[in-house]
Design a protein around this motif. Structure first.
Motif, PDB file in Angstrom:
ATOM      1  N   THR A   1     -85.691 -23.123  73.084  1.00 28.23           N
ATOM      2  CA  THR A   1     -85.327 -21.770  73.522  1.00 28.23           C
ATOM      3  C   THR A   1     -84.357 -21.077  72.572  1.00 28.23           C
ATOM      4  O   THR A   1     -84.212 -19.849  72.643  1.00 28.23           O
ATOM      5  CB  THR A   1     -84.695 -21.814  74.922  1.00 28.23           C
ATOM      6  N   GLY A   2     -83.719 -21.825  71.674  1.00 25.88           N
ATOM      7  CA  GLY A   2     -82.726 -21.232  70.785  1.00 25.88           C
ATOM      8  C   GLY A   2     -83.263 -20.096  69.928  1.00 25.88           C
ATOM      9  O   GLY A   2     -82.735 -18.974  69.962  1.00 25.88           O
ATOM     10  N   PRO A   3     -84.317 -20.328  69.122  1.00 25.78           N
ATOM     11  CA  PRO A   3     -84.845 -19.242  68.285  1.00 25.78           C
ATOM     12  C   PRO A   3     -85.362 -18.049  69.092  1.00 25.78           C
ATOM     13  O   PRO A   3     -85.263 -16.906  68.646  1.00 25.78           O
ATOM     14  CB  PRO A   3     -85.983 -19.921  67.511  1.00 25.78           C
ATOM     15  N   VAL A   4     -85.926 -18.300  70.289  1.00 25.27           N
ATOM     16  CA  VAL A   4     -86.397 -17.191  71.121  1.00 25.27           C
ATOM     17  C   VAL A   4     -85.210 -16.353  71.588  1.00 25.27           C
ATOM     18  O   VAL A   4     -85.246 -15.123  71.533  1.00 25.27           O
ATOM     19  CB  VAL A   4     -87.198 -17.713  72.331  1.00 25.27           C
ATOM     20  N   ASN A   5     -84.163 -17.013  72.029  1.00 24.41           N
ATOM     21  CA  ASN A   5     -82.964 -16.279  72.430  1.00 24.41           C
ATOM     22  C   ASN A   5     -82.379 -15.495  71.267  1.00 24.41           C
ATOM     23  O   ASN A   5     -81.946 -14.345  71.432  1.00 24.41           O
ATOM     24  CB  ASN A   5     -81.914 -17.253  72.974  1.00 24.41           C
ATOM     25  N   ASP A   6     -82.358 -16.106  70.079  1.00 23.05           N
ATOM     26  CA  ASP A   6     -81.830 -15.404  68.907  1.00 23.05           C
ATOM     27  C   ASP A   6     -82.630 -14.143  68.620  1.00 23.05           C
ATOM     28  O   ASP A   6     -82.071 -13.080  68.321  1.00 23.05           O
ATOM     29  CB  ASP A   6     -81.854 -16.330  67.685  1.00 23.05           C
ATOM     30  N   SER A   7     -83.962 -14.251  68.703  1.00 25.16           N
ATOM     31  CA  SER A   7     -84.814 -13.098  68.450  1.00 25.16           C
ATOM     32  C   SER A   7     -84.585 -12.006  69.492  1.00 25.16           C
ATOM     33  O   SER A   7     -84.431 -10.822  69.160  1.00 25.16           O
ATOM     34  CB  SER A   7     -86.280 -13.529  68.440  1.00 25.16           C
ATOM     35  N   LEU A   8     -84.534 -12.397  70.769  1.00 30.06           N
ATOM     36  CA  LEU A   8     -84.305 -11.417  71.831  1.00 30.06           C
ATOM     37  C   LEU A   8     -82.927 -10.774  71.706  1.00 30.06           C
ATOM     38  O   LEU A   8     -82.771  -9.565  71.962  1.00 30.06           O
ATOM     39  CB  LEU A   8     -84.457 -12.082  73.193  1.00 30.06           C
ATOM     40  N   GLN A   9     -81.939 -11.548  71.310  1.00 27.47           N
ATOM     41  CA  GLN A   9     -80.593 -11.001  71.150  1.00 27.47           C
ATOM     42  C   GLN A   9     -80.560  -9.964  70.034  1.00 27.47           C
ATOM     43  O   GLN A   9     -79.909  -8.925  70.149  1.00 27.47           O
ATOM     44  CB  GLN A   9     -79.604 -12.139  70.848  1.00 27.47           C
ATOM     45  N   ARG A  10     -81.272 -10.223  68.962  1.00 28.51           N
ATOM     46  CA  ARG A  10     -81.296  -9.254  67.855  1.00 28.51           C
ATOM     47  C   ARG A  10     -82.028  -7.979  68.258  1.00 28.51           C
ATOM     48  O   ARG A  10     -81.612  -6.879  67.897  1.00 28.51           O
ATOM     49  CB  ARG A  10     -81.950  -9.884  66.627  1.00 28.51           C
ATOM     50  N   LEU A  11     -83.100  -8.130  69.001  1.00 26.52           N
ATOM     51  CA  LEU A  11     -83.815  -6.949  69.471  1.00 26.52           C
ATOM     52  C   LEU A  11     -82.952  -6.153  70.449  1.00 26.52           C
ATOM     53  O   LEU A  11     -82.959  -4.917  70.438  1.00 26.52           O
ATOM     54  CB  LEU A  11     -85.117  -7.372  70.136  1.00 26.52           C
ATOM     55  N   ALA A  12     -82.204  -6.861  71.313  1.00 25.81           N
ATOM     56  CA  ALA A  12     -81.311  -6.180  72.247  1.00 25.81           C
ATOM     57  C   ALA A  12     -80.174  -5.486  71.505  1.00 25.81           C
ATOM     58  O   ALA A  12     -79.786  -4.356  71.846  1.00 25.81           O
ATOM     59  CB  ALA A  12     -80.753  -7.185  73.259  1.00 25.81           C
ATOM     60  N   ALA A  13     -79.639  -6.149  70.481  1.00 20.08           N
ATOM     61  CA  ALA A  13     -78.576  -5.535  69.695  1.00 20.08           C
ATOM     62  C   ALA A  13     -79.073  -4.272  69.003  1.00 20.08           C
ATOM     63  O   ALA A  13     -78.365  -3.251  68.949  1.00 20.08           O
ATOM     64  CB  ALA A  13     -78.038  -6.546  68.671  1.00 20.08           C
ATOM     65  N   MET A  14     -80.275  -4.329  68.462  1.00 21.48           N
ATOM     66  CA  MET A  14     -80.848  -3.145  67.815  1.00 21.48           C
ATOM     67  C   MET A  14     -80.970  -1.988  68.802  1.00 21.48           C
ATOM     68  O   MET A  14     -80.632  -0.845  68.498  1.00 21.48           O
ATOM     69  CB  MET A  14     -82.220  -3.486  67.231  1.00 21.48           C
ATOM     70  N   ARG A  15     -81.419  -2.283  70.014  1.00 26.51           N
ATOM     71  CA  ARG A  15     -81.615  -1.233  71.010  1.00 26.51           C
ATOM     72  C   ARG A  15     -80.281  -0.597  71.385  1.00 26.51           C
ATOM     73  O   ARG A  15     -80.168   0.638  71.488  1.00 26.51           O
ATOM     74  CB  ARG A  15     -82.304  -1.820  72.239  1.00 26.51           C
ATOM     75  N   SER A  16     -79.259  -1.402  71.622  1.00 22.95           N
ATOM     76  CA  SER A  16     -77.955  -0.870  72.013  1.00 22.95           C
ATOM     77  C   SER A  16     -77.292  -0.102  70.881  1.00 22.95           C
ATOM     78  O   SER A  16     -76.731   0.979  71.076  1.00 22.95           O
ATOM     79  CB  SER A  16     -77.054  -2.017  72.473  1.00 22.95           C
ATOM     80  N   TYR A  17     -77.349  -0.670  69.677  1.00 23.98           N
ATOM     81  CA  TYR A  17     -76.691  -0.041  68.523  1.00 23.98           C
ATOM     82  C   TYR A  17     -77.337   1.306  68.182  1.00 23.98           C
ATOM     83  O   TYR A  17     -76.649   2.295  67.928  1.00 23.98           O
ATOM     84  CB  TYR A  17     -76.771  -0.987  67.328  1.00 23.98           C
ATOM     85  N   MET A  18     -78.662   1.343  68.199  1.00 21.76           N
ATOM     86  CA  MET A  18     -79.345   2.582  67.834  1.00 21.76           C
ATOM     87  C   MET A  18     -79.219   3.642  68.920  1.00 21.76           C
ATOM     88  O   MET A  18     -79.287   4.844  68.633  1.00 21.76           O
ATOM     89  CB  MET A  18     -80.821   2.305  67.557  1.00 21.76           C
ATOM     90  N   ARG A  19     -78.998   3.252  70.177  1.00 15.17           N
ATOM     91  CA  ARG A  19     -78.810   4.261  71.211  1.00 15.17           C
ATOM     92  C   ARG A  19     -77.519   5.040  70.957  1.00 15.17           C
ATOM     93  O   ARG A  19     -77.473   6.271  71.126  1.00 15.17           O
ATOM     94  CB  ARG A  19     -78.766   3.632  72.601  1.00 15.17           C
ATOM     95  N   ASP A  20     -76.480   4.348  70.518  1.00 16.76           N
ATOM     96  CA  ASP A  20     -75.236   5.051  70.212  1.00 16.76           C
ATOM     97  C   ASP A  20     -75.448   6.062  69.094  1.00 16.76           C
ATOM     98  O   ASP A  20     -74.933   7.184  69.137  1.00 16.76           O
ATOM     99  CB  ASP A  20     -74.146   4.048  69.814  1.00 16.76           C
ATOM    100  N   ILE A  21     -76.207   5.672  68.077  1.00 11.36           N
ATOM    101  CA  ILE A  21     -76.478   6.591  66.964  1.00 11.36           C
ATOM    102  C   ILE A  21     -77.290   7.780  67.444  1.00 11.36           C
ATOM    103  O   ILE A  21     -76.979   8.942  67.134  1.00 11.36           O
ATOM    104  CB  ILE A  21     -77.217   5.846  65.834  1.00 11.36           C
ATOM    105  N   ASN A  22     -78.334   7.534  68.225  1.00  9.88           N
ATOM    106  CA  ASN A  22     -79.212   8.610  68.679  1.00  9.88           C
ATOM    107  C   ASN A  22     -78.509   9.566  69.634  1.00  9.88           C
ATOM    108  O   ASN A  22     -78.874  10.745  69.733  1.00  9.88           O
ATOM    109  CB  ASN A  22     -80.461   8.031  69.353  1.00  9.88           C
ATOM    110  N   LEU A  23     -77.493   9.086  70.347  1.00 14.24           N
ATOM    111  CA  LEU A  23     -76.738   9.943  71.255  1.00 14.24           C
ATOM    112  C   LEU A  23     -75.520  10.568  70.592  1.00 14.24           C
ATOM    113  O   LEU A  23     -74.754  11.297  71.241  1.00 14.24           O
ATOM    114  CB  LEU A  23     -76.294   9.139  72.483  1.00 14.24           C
ATOM    115  N   GLY A  24     -75.341  10.311  69.295  1.00 21.74           N
ATOM    116  CA  GLY A  24     -74.223  10.907  68.571  1.00 21.74           C
ATOM    117  C   GLY A  24     -72.882  10.291  68.894  1.00 21.74           C
ATOM    118  O   GLY A  24     -71.840  10.917  68.670  1.00 21.74           O
TER     119      GLY A  24
END
Length: 510
Positions: free
Chosen positions: A390-413
């Motif tokens: 489960t480690g690599p799957v969690n790592d992949s999901l965490q990176r995708l979640a980080a991308m979603r959160s980080y880019m929302r801040d950018i898109n909302l200014g």
């Protein structure tokens, strides 16, 4: 393939079908299919290698052996392999008797177009198909036979009705260590040196079907009209001119990425032979070389690889998703074939689960916690992509979640939180590049395919001479198949019907 984007529309399957397998003898065949997971798959339970004996197994001395048995055993059963899927495991293909509707006379009751078998031509009852599990139809009765689901914990099984579903598109894996090629007694299956595509030489194939048994993904099919094995060709005529495969070209969700990668051929066997199955993912990642490494570039130039191919490797989205962003995972690495179709696991079920609680689904704390606590996504996905780790799957999901959160801040200014990318071992710039590749990539970014060079033409022509395009009116040509019969009509008894030669009689004249 980015599974977050697949909507299960089957456009890829239909266009592949029309291009490659719309012929007599191939009615049941789908080089590309889209499965609903959890589900039994196509053919049924193909992932149960205890039953189907596909892929490789590691012996106590560290060497690999075909799960289907030794060379002597394969030769002894060459005329009657005991571990082949039957037509019921695939499905009996059918059409409808539309002529009854169009030609029926005026009558009291509305005529019915009954299903007719495309194999026997007789009436039939439809009981299975290439995606009978579509949208978990019949679950949990059908899904309980899913070989992957059986591996997860009893708690997950008992709470399966609370689970989710996702779509898994599948084609031939064009493996680095293909078990189908090793099992073929005639040596008809080969991996092209110039691009790594695995093909079947139709002239050398004798129809013994050992390749069907040995392929753990069951992506080789037997044409019962020609007596030959056929498989996904990765649309090599298109690849040679720099065009993507038909399934990728027509993908509605734009979830497919094609790119060139360099790998060390001498390191393939040692990588496939590592003892711990959980180390196979990293072993395969290490096989793929860094195209920015000056030593790799020098070696490529020394091997005669054209400069534009080297540049294509540097721009390859496949290399980026596998080794730079590390979000892509191979399908069933435990089969030890070193598969080369990689998948980005779906994050959407995690987001949906958070949204249903009334919490902010884009908040990184909520997303990170959800991706760790959800049972089915991590454990089930791990059985698919990381041999249960489960480690690599969690790592992949965490990176995708980080991308979603980080880019929302950018898109909302809003001001960005640089702790988000750091928490997953990335920086803001790499998060932004990954976002552009996964969410906004244009055609030329998704498909980086260098065309073949004129100086390679002779070798390409020589290799292609025995492939599936060999027959007049063959795959994708819309004419008669290699067996001589037109598509669309019933095939009687699986016999090969060759055209009858015309005998000239004296009364025919000149």
């Amino acid at each position: 393939m980015n599974l977050d984007k697949c909507i299960g529309c089957h456009t890829c399957s239909v266009t592949c079908k029309q291009t490659w397998t719309n012929r007599a003898g191939m009615e049941y065949v789908w080089f590309n299919n889209v499965e609903t997971r959890p589900g039994q798959g196509y053919p049924r339970t193909y992932e149960d290698q205890e039953r189907w004996k596909g892929g490789w197994t590691r012996k106590s001395n560290g060497r690999l052996a075909l799960r289907s048995g030794s060379r002597l055993k394969n030769l002894a059963t060459i005329f009657a392999s005991p571990t082949l899927p039957g037509i019921d495991d695939y499905y009996e293909p059918w059409t409808y008797d539309y002529r009854t509707l169009t030609d029926a006379p005026l009558q009291e009751h509305t005529p019915v177009a009954r299903p007719k078998s495309l194999i026997s031509g007789r009436d039939m009852a439809i009981r299975w198909s290439a995606n009978w599990d579509d949208n978990l139809a019949g679950a949990p009765e059908l899904a309980n036979d899913d070989p992957v689901l059986r591996k997860v914990s009893d708690k997950v099984k008992l709470e399966f009705e609370q689970s989710f579903m996702f779509y898994l598109p599948r084609i031939c894996e064009h493996c680095l260590n293909p078990s189908c090629a090793a099992a073929c007694p005639a040596g008809a299956i080969y991996k092209r040196n110039e691009d790594g595509i695995v093909l079947v030489d139709q002239d050398r194939c004798r129809g013994w079907r050992k390749c069907v048994t040995a392929c753990p993904y069951k992506k080789i099919y037997f044409n019962h009209r020609t007596g030959k094995a056929e498989k996904c060709t990765f649309c090599y005529p298109r690849i040679e001119v720099g065009m993507p495969t038909v399934c990728a070209e027509t993908c509605v969700g734009r979830l497919r990425y094609l790119g060139l990668v360099f790998y060390d051929m001498d390191a393939v066997l040692p990588a496939a032979s590592v003892e711990d199955e959980h180390e196979l993912l990293d072993a395969q990642r290490h096989l793929i070389l860094d195209p920015e490494d000056p030593e790799v570039i020098r070696s490529a130039e020394k091997e005669g690889i054209p400069h534009d191919w080297i540049e294509a490797a540097r721009r390859s989205p496949v290399h980026s998703l596998i080794n730079e962003y590390r979000v892509a995972l191979p399908l069933h690495p435990e089969y030890r074939t070193m598969p080369m179709v990689w998948y980005i696991p779906p994050l959407s079920p995690v987001v949906d689960a958070v949204s249903e609680t009334g919490e902010d689904a884009e908040n990184r704390n909520n997303l990170f916690a959800a991706s760790e606590s959800l049972r089915i996504p991590v454990e089930y996905l791990a059985e698919l992509f990381t041999a249960g780790d489960t480690g690599p799957v969690n790592d992949s999901l965490q990176r995708l979640a980080a991308m979603r959160s980080y880019m929302r801040d950018i898109n909302l200014g809003r001001e960005t939180d640089e702790e988000i990318p750091r928490s997953v071992g990335m920086d803001g710039e790499s998060i932004h590049r990954m976002y552009r590749l996964l969410a906004l990539a244009k055609y030329e970014d998704r498909y980086v395919i260098p065309p073949a060079h004129a100086e390679q033409a002779h070798s390409l022509e020589a290799f292609a001479a025995g492939c599936s395009l060999d027959t007049e009116g063959g795959p994708g040509m819309g004419g008669p198949g290699a067996g001589g019969s037109s598509r669309g009509g019933p095939v009687t008894g699986g016999k090969v019907s060759l055209p009858t030669p015309r005998v000239r009689r004296p009364e025919d004249g000149e």
